[in-house]
Structures are given as C-alpha cells and as structure tokens.
Scaffold this motif. Sequence first.
Motif, short mmCIF file in Angstrom:
data_model
loop_
_atom_site.label_atom_id
_atom_site.label_comp_id
_atom_site.label_asym_id
_atom_site.label_seq_id
_atom_site.Cartn_x
_atom_site.Cartn_y
_atom_site.Cartn_z
N TYR A 156 -5.84 -15.74 -10.01
CA TYR A 156 -4.79 -16.56 -9.41
C TYR A 156 -5.33 -17.94 -9.04
O TYR A 156 -4.62 -18.94 -9.16
N VAL A 157 -6.57 -18.00 -8.60
CA VAL A 157 -7.19 -19.30 -8.31
C VAL A 157 -7.33 -20.10 -9.60
O VAL A 157 -7.01 -21.30 -9.63
N ILE A 158 -7.78 -19.45 -10.65
CA ILE A 158 -7.94 -20.14 -11.94
C ILE A 158 -6.61 -20.72 -12.42
O ILE A 158 -6.55 -21.86 -12.88
N PHE A 159 -5.55 -19.95 -12.28
CA PHE A 159 -4.25 -20.43 -12.76
C PHE A 159 -3.64 -21.50 -11.88
O PHE A 159 -2.73 -22.20 -12.31
N ASN A 160 -4.12 -21.63 -10.66
CA ASN A 160 -3.65 -22.72 -9.81
C ASN A 160 -4.51 -23.96 -9.92
O ASN A 160 -4.02 -25.08 -9.77
N VAL A 161 -5.80 -23.79 -10.20
CA VAL A 161 -6.71 -24.94 -10.26
C VAL A 161 -6.71 -25.57 -11.65
O VAL A 161 -6.78 -26.80 -11.77
N SER A 162 -6.63 -24.77 -12.70
CA SER A 162 -6.71 -25.30 -14.08
C SER A 162 -5.68 -26.37 -14.38
O SER A 162 -6.03 -27.41 -14.96
N PRO A 163 -4.41 -26.19 -14.05
CA PRO A 163 -3.45 -27.28 -14.34
C PRO A 163 -3.77 -28.56 -13.57
O PRO A 163 -3.56 -29.66 -14.09
N LYS A 164 -4.28 -28.43 -12.36
CA LYS A 164 -4.64 -29.62 -11.59
C LYS A 164 -5.83 -30.33 -12.22
O LYS A 164 -5.91 -31.56 -12.18
N LEU A 165 -6.74 -29.59 -12.80
CA LEU A 165 -7.88 -30.22 -13.49
C LEU A 165 -7.41 -30.99 -14.71
O LEU A 165 -7.94 -32.06 -15.03
N ARG A 166 -6.41 -30.46 -15.41
CA ARG A 166 -5.88 -31.17 -16.57
C ARG A 166 -5.16 -32.45 -16.17
O ARG A 166 -5.07 -33.39 -16.94
N GLN A 167 -4.64 -32.50 -14.94
CA GLN A 167 -3.95 -33.70 -14.46
C GLN A 167 -4.91 -34.78 -13.97
O GLN A 167 -4.51 -35.92 -13.81
N LEU A 168 -6.18 -34.39 -13.73
CA LEU A 168 -7.15 -35.37 -13.23
C LEU A 168 -7.43 -36.44 -14.29
O LEU A 168 -7.51 -36.15 -15.48
N ASP A 169 -7.61 -37.64 -13.83
CA ASP A 169 -7.95 -38.75 -14.71
C ASP A 169 -9.41 -38.61 -15.14
O ASP A 169 -10.29 -38.35 -14.32
N ILE A 170 -9.69 -38.76 -16.42
CA ILE A 170 -11.06 -38.64 -16.95
C ILE A 170 -11.96 -39.71 -16.34
O ILE A 170 -13.17 -39.51 -16.20
N HIS A 171 -11.39 -40.82 -15.92
CA HIS A 171 -12.18 -41.89 -15.34
C HIS A 171 -12.74 -41.49 -13.97
O HIS A 171 -13.72 -42.08 -13.51
N LEU A 172 -12.14 -40.51 -13.33
CA LEU A 172 -12.64 -40.03 -12.05
C LEU A 172 -14.02 -39.40 -12.22
O LEU A 172 -14.93 -39.63 -11.43
N TYR A 173 -14.20 -38.63 -13.29
CA TYR A 173 -15.50 -38.04 -13.60
C TYR A 173 -16.53 -39.12 -13.90
O TYR A 173 -17.66 -39.07 -13.40
N GLU A 174 -16.12 -40.10 -14.68
CA GLU A 174 -17.04 -41.19 -15.01
C GLU A 174 -17.40 -42.01 -13.77
O GLU A 174 -18.54 -42.44 -13.62
N ALA A 175 -16.45 -42.20 -12.87
CA ALA A 175 -16.73 -42.93 -11.63
C ALA A 175 -17.72 -42.15 -10.77
O ALA A 175 -18.61 -42.74 -10.14
N ALA A 176 -17.59 -40.83 -10.75
CA ALA A 176 -18.52 -40.02 -9.99
C ALA A 176 -19.93 -40.13 -10.57
O ALA A 176 -20.92 -40.20 -9.83
N LEU A 177 -20.03 -40.19 -11.90
CA LEU A 177 -21.35 -40.37 -12.53
C LEU A 177 -21.92 -41.75 -12.18
O LEU A 177 -23.12 -41.87 -11.92
N ASP A 178 -21.07 -42.75 -12.16
CA ASP A 178 -21.52 -44.09 -11.80
C ASP A 178 -22.04 -44.16 -10.36
O ASP A 178 -22.92 -44.94 -10.05
N LEU A 179 -21.47 -43.34 -9.49
CA LEU A 179 -21.86 -43.33 -8.08
C LEU A 179 -23.06 -42.43 -7.81
O LEU A 179 -23.45 -42.29 -6.67
N GLY A 180 -23.61 -41.83 -8.87
CA GLY A 180 -24.85 -41.08 -8.70
C GLY A 180 -24.73 -39.58 -8.76
O GLY A 180 -25.71 -38.87 -8.49
N CYS A 181 -23.58 -39.03 -9.10
CA CYS A 181 -23.45 -37.57 -9.22
C CYS A 181 -24.22 -37.07 -10.43
O CYS A 181 -24.37 -37.76 -11.44
N ASP A 182 -24.72 -35.87 -10.32
CA ASP A 182 -25.44 -35.23 -11.41
C ASP A 182 -24.43 -34.77 -12.47
O ASP A 182 -23.43 -34.13 -12.13
N PRO A 183 -24.65 -35.04 -13.76
CA PRO A 183 -23.66 -34.66 -14.78
C PRO A 183 -23.59 -33.16 -15.00
O PRO A 183 -22.69 -32.68 -15.69
N LYS A 184 -24.48 -32.39 -14.42
CA LYS A 184 -24.47 -30.94 -14.63
C LYS A 184 -23.54 -30.34 -13.68
O LYS A 184 -23.01 -29.74 -13.15
#
Length: 184
Positions: A156-184
């Motif tokens: 049930y958690v997977i089915f509630n979180v997965s659609p929200k992950l698809r709605q996330l902007d890909i640039h958010l991940y790239e911004a997190a990498l730019d701010l020093g997050c580990d890509p793993k």
Amino acid sequence: MKTKHLRLMQRTYIILFFGFMYLPIAYMILFSFNESKGYALFTGFTLKWYQSLLHNSSILRALAVSIEVALISAVVATVLGTAASLGIAGMKRTSRLVITNVTYIPVVNPEIITGISLMLLFVAYQRFAADVPWLPDTIMGMPTLLIAHVAFNVPYVIFNVSPKLRQLDIHLYEAALDLGCDPK
C-alpha cells in the motif's frame, strides 16, 4: 421521464446499500449504551459497559499492543515502501512492470489468505530453526506480528508513493546532486 425514473432507482439503491452497511453499526452503537445485556429491548441509558471496559486490564493491554504494532509497522512499512518505490522508479520499464504486478498480489489477495500463508511460513521457519543451532527458534509473538503487518502494509505504501515519484520533476534530483547529495 426515463432519466427521472433512473435517478430515483439510483437513489433508492444508494439508500438501501448504505442502510445495509451502516444500520447494523448504528444499532450496535445504540445498544452499547443499553442498561440490559440483551440486544432485543432497550431498557435504559448507561455508561457502565464503557466503565467496565476501561477497568479491564486484559483489554487495555491488548489496546496497548495494538497501538504499538500499528505505530511500529507503519513507520517500518513507510521506510521500506518508500525505498522500494525509489528502487522501482529507477528500473527499466519491463522490470518495473513485472515488480509492480508482483506487488499487486497482496493487495488483491484476501487478507485471510495472506494471514494463513504467513502463519504457515512462520511455523515452517520455527521447525527449520529448531534443527539449526544459530537461528532463533522462538520468533512467535511480537516479531511475527510486526513482520506480518509490515508485509501487509508495504504494497500500500508502494502504491501511494510510486505515483508521487512519477510526478516529481527530474530537475529536483539533479538539483540535489548539485547541492552535494550522494548519487547512490
């Protein structure tokens, strides 16, 4: 004329459906305040059944265990389900579809079947662990209760979180990498 008749039938159906679903619950609530033990005749209003409930140590212990299991399993299932959703989102399309379809099984499967299957798994583990000296052979109780609840809640958690992950902007991940997050 036809739509008026159809609308009347729909309203009648909805009233009957909700009446069938909720009238027994309302009846039980009303008669929980009955002075008599019976459910046939309302003899008077009282709170004595609720007072005796709050003084019953077995029921209060069961309530405490239920709340503890609910809180722990919700936190663990949320962490595991979110991690699984992140992993599923990073898969190729074919693998993602297969894993998503496998994850649907506990959702569409009746809860009693899942419960009996988990019980059989725990009994088989206990018999297996009795022959292996380094495995704990007594896991029945709170550990199995938590494992079963987490296993039931993760899809049930997977089915509630997965659609929200698809709605996330890909640039958010790239911004997190730019701010020093580990890509793993």
